[in-house]
Every structure is written in C-alpha cells, then in structure tokens.
Design a protein around this motif. Structure first.
Motif, PDB file in Angstrom:
ATOM      1  N   LEU A   4      48.722  26.690 130.110  1.00 52.01           N
ATOM      2  CA  LEU A   4      48.629  28.047 129.915  1.00 52.01           C
ATOM      3  C   LEU A   4      49.221  28.444 128.574  1.00 52.01           C
ATOM      4  O   LEU A   4      49.499  27.701 127.791  1.00 52.01           O
ATOM      5  CB  LEU A   4      49.774  28.953 130.968  1.00 52.01           C
ATOM      6  CG  LEU A   4      49.409  28.398 132.216  1.00 52.01           C
ATOM      7  CD1 LEU A   4      50.427  29.207 133.398  1.00 52.01           C
ATOM      8  CD2 LEU A   4      48.393  28.903 132.424  1.00 52.01           C
ATOM      9  N   HIS A   5      48.892  29.345 127.775  1.00 44.02           N
ATOM     10  CA  HIS A   5      48.788  29.929 125.820  1.00 44.02           C
ATOM     11  C   HIS A   5      49.480  31.674 125.879  1.00 44.02           C
ATOM     12  O   HIS A   5      49.141  31.761 126.699  1.00 44.02           O
ATOM     13  CB  HIS A   5      47.483  29.130 125.362  1.00 44.02           C
ATOM     14  CG  HIS A   5      46.844  27.322 125.730  1.00 44.02           C
ATOM     15  ND1 HIS A   5      46.975  27.826 124.639  1.00 44.02           N
ATOM     16  CD2 HIS A   5      45.799  27.096 126.668  1.00 44.02           C
ATOM     17  CE1 HIS A   5      46.531  25.705 124.430  1.00 44.02           C
ATOM     18  NE2 HIS A   5      45.871  26.537 126.151  1.00 44.02           N
ATOM     19  N   TRP A   6      49.580  31.293 124.783  1.00 43.59           N
ATOM     20  CA  TRP A   6      49.950  32.725 124.756  1.00 43.59           C
ATOM     21  C   TRP A   6      48.780  32.573 123.150  1.00 43.59           C
ATOM     22  O   TRP A   6      48.895  31.886 122.539  1.00 43.59           O
ATOM     23  CB  TRP A   6      50.845  33.861 124.131  1.00 43.59           C
ATOM     24  CG  TRP A   6      51.692  33.493 123.361  1.00 43.59           C
ATOM     25  CD1 TRP A   6      51.651  32.997 122.114  1.00 43.59           C
ATOM     26  CD2 TRP A   6      53.372  33.320 123.887  1.00 43.59           C
ATOM     27  NE1 TRP A   6      52.443  32.519 121.103  1.00 43.59           N
ATOM     28  CE2 TRP A   6      53.808  32.756 122.866  1.00 43.59           C
ATOM     29  CE3 TRP A   6      53.958  33.843 124.668  1.00 43.59           C
ATOM     30  CZ2 TRP A   6      55.249  33.113 121.920  1.00 43.59           C
ATOM     31  CZ3 TRP A   6      55.530  33.728 124.123  1.00 43.59           C
ATOM     32  CH2 TRP A   6      56.274  32.937 123.344  1.00 43.59           C
ATOM     33  N   THR A   7      48.165  34.330 122.616  1.00 43.53           N
ATOM     34  CA  THR A   7      47.436  34.093 121.909  1.00 43.53           C
ATOM     35  C   THR A   7      47.531  34.372 120.210  1.00 43.53           C
ATOM     36  O   THR A   7      47.107  33.985 119.179  1.00 43.53           O
ATOM     37  CB  THR A   7      45.975  35.093 121.508  1.00 43.53           C
ATOM     38  OG1 THR A   7      47.647  36.086 121.805  1.00 43.53           O
ATOM     39  CG2 THR A   7      45.470  34.902 122.911  1.00 43.53           C
ATOM     40  N   VAL A  56      44.337  28.273 129.116  1.00 47.72           N
ATOM     41  CA  VAL A  56      44.623  30.286 130.207  1.00 47.72           C
ATOM     42  C   VAL A  56      45.029  31.160 129.170  1.00 47.72           C
ATOM     43  O   VAL A  56      46.400  30.368 128.780  1.00 47.72           O
ATOM     44  CB  VAL A  56      44.527  30.169 131.674  1.00 47.72           C
ATOM     45  CG1 VAL A  56      45.068  31.650 131.512  1.00 47.72           C
ATOM     46  CG2 VAL A  56      44.164  29.502 132.534  1.00 47.72           C
ATOM     47  N   GLU A  57      44.322  31.219 127.794  1.00 48.64           N
ATOM     48  CA  GLU A  57      44.984  32.358 126.749  1.00 48.64           C
ATOM     49  C   GLU A  57      45.434  33.834 127.486  1.00 48.64           C
ATOM     50  O   GLU A  57      44.918  34.135 128.243  1.00 48.64           O
ATOM     51  CB  GLU A  57      44.230  32.492 125.620  1.00 48.64           C
ATOM     52  CG  GLU A  57      43.676  30.738 125.281  1.00 48.64           C
ATOM     53  CD  GLU A  57      44.967  30.993 123.803  1.00 48.64           C
ATOM     54  OE1 GLU A  57      46.172  31.866 124.076  1.00 48.64           O
ATOM     55  OE2 GLU A  57      44.332  29.777 123.502  1.00 48.64           O
ATOM     56  N   ASN A  58      46.637  33.810 126.988  1.00 48.98           N
ATOM     57  CA  ASN A  58      47.158  35.602 127.360  1.00 48.98           C
ATOM     58  C   ASN A  58      47.589  35.930 126.261  1.00 48.98           C
ATOM     59  O   ASN A  58      47.819  35.819 125.300  1.00 48.98           O
ATOM     60  CB  ASN A  58      48.471  34.993 127.681  1.00 48.98           C
ATOM     61  CG  ASN A  58      48.301  34.528 129.710  1.00 48.98           C
ATOM     62  OD1 ASN A  58      47.837  35.534 130.285  1.00 48.98           O
ATOM     63  ND2 ASN A  58      48.024  32.757 129.550  1.00 48.98           N
ATOM     64  N   GLY A  70      52.879  24.940 130.025  1.00 50.96           N
ATOM     65  CA  GLY A  70      52.776  25.347 129.136  1.00 50.96           C
ATOM     66  C   GLY A  70      52.504  24.173 127.542  1.00 50.96           C
ATOM     67  O   GLY A  70      52.605  23.813 127.945  1.00 50.96           O
ATOM     68  N   HIS A  71      51.557  24.988 126.582  1.00 55.38           N
ATOM     69  CA  HIS A  71      51.500  24.149 125.774  1.00 55.38           C
ATOM     70  C   HIS A  71      52.368  24.245 125.207  1.00 55.38           C
ATOM     71  O   HIS A  71      52.349  22.806 124.635  1.00 55.38           O
ATOM     72  CB  HIS A  71      50.160  25.513 124.997  1.00 55.38           C
ATOM     73  CG  HIS A  71      49.162  24.325 123.839  1.00 55.38           C
ATOM     74  ND1 HIS A  71      49.056  25.672 122.601  1.00 55.38           N
ATOM     75  CD2 HIS A  71      48.984  23.213 123.608  1.00 55.38           C
ATOM     76  CE1 HIS A  71      48.764  24.671 121.559  1.00 55.38           C
ATOM     77  NE2 HIS A  71      48.318  23.238 122.157  1.00 55.38           N
ATOM     78  N   TYR A  72      53.365  24.541 125.268  1.00 53.91           N
ATOM     79  CA  TYR A  72      54.264  23.757 123.864  1.00 53.91           C
ATOM     80  C   TYR A  72      54.680  22.492 125.032  1.00 53.91           C
ATOM     81  O   TYR A  72      55.353  21.825 123.961  1.00 53.91           O
ATOM     82  CB  TYR A  72      55.848  24.593 124.734  1.00 53.91           C
ATOM     83  CG  TYR A  72      56.177  24.817 125.339  1.00 53.91           C
ATOM     84  CD1 TYR A  72      57.815  24.124 125.850  1.00 53.91           C
ATOM     85  CD2 TYR A  72      56.486  25.985 126.425  1.00 53.91           C
ATOM     86  CE1 TYR A  72      58.033  24.398 126.873  1.00 53.91           C
ATOM     87  CE2 TYR A  72      56.779  26.856 127.140  1.00 53.91           C
ATOM     88  CZ  TYR A  72      58.175  25.550 128.009  1.00 53.91           C
ATOM     89  OH  TYR A  72      57.984  25.593 129.038  1.00 53.91           O
ATOM     90  N   THR A 122      55.293  26.698 120.671  1.00 49.56           N
ATOM     91  CA  THR A 122      55.898  27.630 121.390  1.00 49.56           C
ATOM     92  C   THR A 122      55.000  28.257 122.451  1.00 49.56           C
ATOM     93  O   THR A 122      56.424  28.998 123.962  1.00 49.56           O
ATOM     94  CB  THR A 122      56.984  28.668 120.539  1.00 49.56           C
ATOM     95  OG1 THR A 122      56.149  29.297 119.905  1.00 49.56           O
ATOM     96  CG2 THR A 122      57.696  28.191 120.108  1.00 49.56           C
ATOM     97  N   ASP A 123      54.112  28.438 122.601  1.00 45.05           N
ATOM     98  CA  ASP A 123      53.030  29.065 124.258  1.00 45.05           C
ATOM     99  C   ASP A 123      53.203  28.853 125.287  1.00 45.05           C
ATOM    100  O   ASP A 123      52.802  27.202 125.194  1.00 45.05           O
ATOM    101  CB  ASP A 123      52.023  29.422 123.433  1.00 45.05           C
ATOM    102  CG  ASP A 123      50.928  28.591 123.220  1.00 45.05           C
ATOM    103  OD1 ASP A 123      51.379  27.562 122.709  1.00 45.05           O
ATOM    104  OD2 ASP A 123      50.230  28.690 123.331  1.00 45.05           O
ATOM    105  N   PRO A 124      53.479  29.749 125.949  1.00 45.91           N
ATOM    106  CA  PRO A 124      53.315  31.009 126.483  1.00 45.91           C
ATOM    107  C   PRO A 124      54.790  31.133 126.937  1.00 45.91           C
ATOM    108  O   PRO A 124      55.305  32.280 126.889  1.00 45.91           O
ATOM    109  CB  PRO A 124      53.362  30.975 127.551  1.00 45.91           C
ATOM    110  CG  PRO A 124      52.968  29.724 128.554  1.00 45.91           C
ATOM    111  CD  PRO A 124      52.819  28.906 127.300  1.00 45.91           C
TER     112      PRO A 124
HETATM  113 ZN   LIG Z   1      48.329  27.483 122.816  1.00 44.93          ZN
END
Ligand SMILES: [Zn+2]
Length: 227
Positions: free
Chosen positions: A70-73, A140-142, A176-178, A201-203
């Motif tokens: 899981l990521h954030w963009t 999965v990007e958010n 989480g990506h981090y 640090t994402d998500p």
């Molecule tokens: Zn990421």
C-alpha cells in the motif's frame, strides 16, 4: 385477521428491504478500468527490470502475487497521478531511481480520495512500485500524502480490494511501502544491487494500523517470517 395480515405484510416488507440492503452491500465494491500505456517499450523495459534487478529471466512480464504493498501518491489528484504513471519511461527528474532502470513507476491500482478503485494494469503484470519485491507484489496507490492522510472511504476501499485479491491469489503479506526494507534479509528479496534503497513513509503508520485491524480475520502477515 386484518391485524395478522398486516403483520405478515410488514414482515415480508422488512425481509425484502434487508435482502436488498445486503445485495447493495455486496455489489458496492467495483473496480473501474483505466489502463495505462503498456506498449512494446514498456513490455521490454519490464522484462529487462525483471532480469537485471530481480534476476528473473522471463518471456512474459508477469508476476505471481504473494503480497500487496500500500502506498500514497504524494500527488493530490487522480488525473495527475495517471499522467505520471502513463508514460513508459521515467522522466529525467527521477535521477535517484533512473540509474537502476528507465522503466517508469506505476501500480496495478490507484484509489481516489472518494474510495473509487481504478485498475491501471492487470493484477499479474509487473508494475515498478517497490524495490526488491515488484516480482511478487501488487501495488495499490492512494491519492494522499503526509499532509492529506488517507480518507475513511479509502480505508474501506483498500479493505475491499485486499479481500478481493486474497480470494484470487495466495496473498501472504500486506505491507505499507515504508516497511519494505524489512524484507531485505529474507528469501523473498530480489534486488541485484544491495545499495539500491529509498526511505519511504507512505502510506503512514496510522493507516497501516487501521487497515490491519480491518483485515485481521484474513490472517495476512505484515512482517516477514521467511529467513
Ligand atoms: Zn510508495
């Protein structure tokens, strides 16, 4: 007698209503197809990435999903994110990862702030979103960032998407990506250059804590138990 009839009618009306509600709940999750370019150039760069970075010589640019990352963009709109992922090659600005490969970054899914789930690539086509693990990880990007934490609608959509993917593939891990650097010392890690790393640090730790609470019945691991 009329009272009895009215009671029966009310009972059936309530039964119908509850059936309709549960049907709606079951069908509420949907995936919107929004494919990014996957042309001959991207296909070849993906095959090259699999071989050079992951040490996997393959005839198709495919993966066997074992993990969801899981990521954030850090990009605050769906359309801008789509535009960033759509081209096959990295833009010149991403120097820190361009030396590893010219393949552009992407993910199989992007979830918008309102919880709409977009699919950019088939589940089993490799996307470049996490060092060392792309060959087995669905990304999965958010739409969100540290400043704009992920929404309740995104939390629900991530949960539904993970449940859907878990039914289709033998998903063992959701991270989480981090957290990806935790896998460096495991058999799952496949990256030819041990110094190739980024700090993420994402998500967000809070989001991972909350999603793990939601999916705890699935018994999916968050940290490696491989070697
Ligand atoms: Zn990421």
């Amino acid at each position: 007698m009329y009272k009895n009839f009215a009671t029966k009618l009310l009972f059936f009306a309530l039964l119908l209503l509850s059936t309709l509600c549960s049907l709606k709940a079951q069908t509420a999750f949907r995936i919107v197809s929004k494919p990014i370019i996957f042309d001959a150039e991207r296909r070849q760069l993906t095959l090259d990435y699999l071989e050079k970075r992951h040490g996997l010589k393959q005839s198709e640019p495919t993966i066997h999903p074992l993990m969801v990352v899981l990521h954030w963009t850090d990009i605050m709109s769906l359309e801008k994110t789509f535009d960033v992922f759509n081209r096959s090659t990295l833009p010149g600005a991403r120097k820190e990862i361009a030396s590893a490969s010219a393949l552009n970054v992407s993910s199989q899914y992007v979830i918008d702030r309102d919880g709409t789930v977009y699919q950019l690539l088939p589940d089993t086509v490799m996307a470049r979103h996490v060092i060392g693990l792309n060959y087995c990880a669905i990304g999965v990007e958010n739409i969100g960032s540290d400043q704009y934490p992920l929404t309740e609608a995104q939390l629900l959509a991530n949960e539904q998407l993970i449940r859907y993917l878990k039914l289709k593939y033998p998903i063992e891990y959701v991270i989480g990506h981090y957290e990806y650097n935790l896998f460096r010392e495991t058999d799952l890690w496949k990256e030819s250059d041990s110094s190739y790393r980024t700090e993420k640090t994402d998500p967000g730790r809070d989001f991972m804590k909350r999603i793990r609470e939601k999916i705890k019945d699935l018994n999916i691991k968050g940290v490696p138990d491989h070697k």
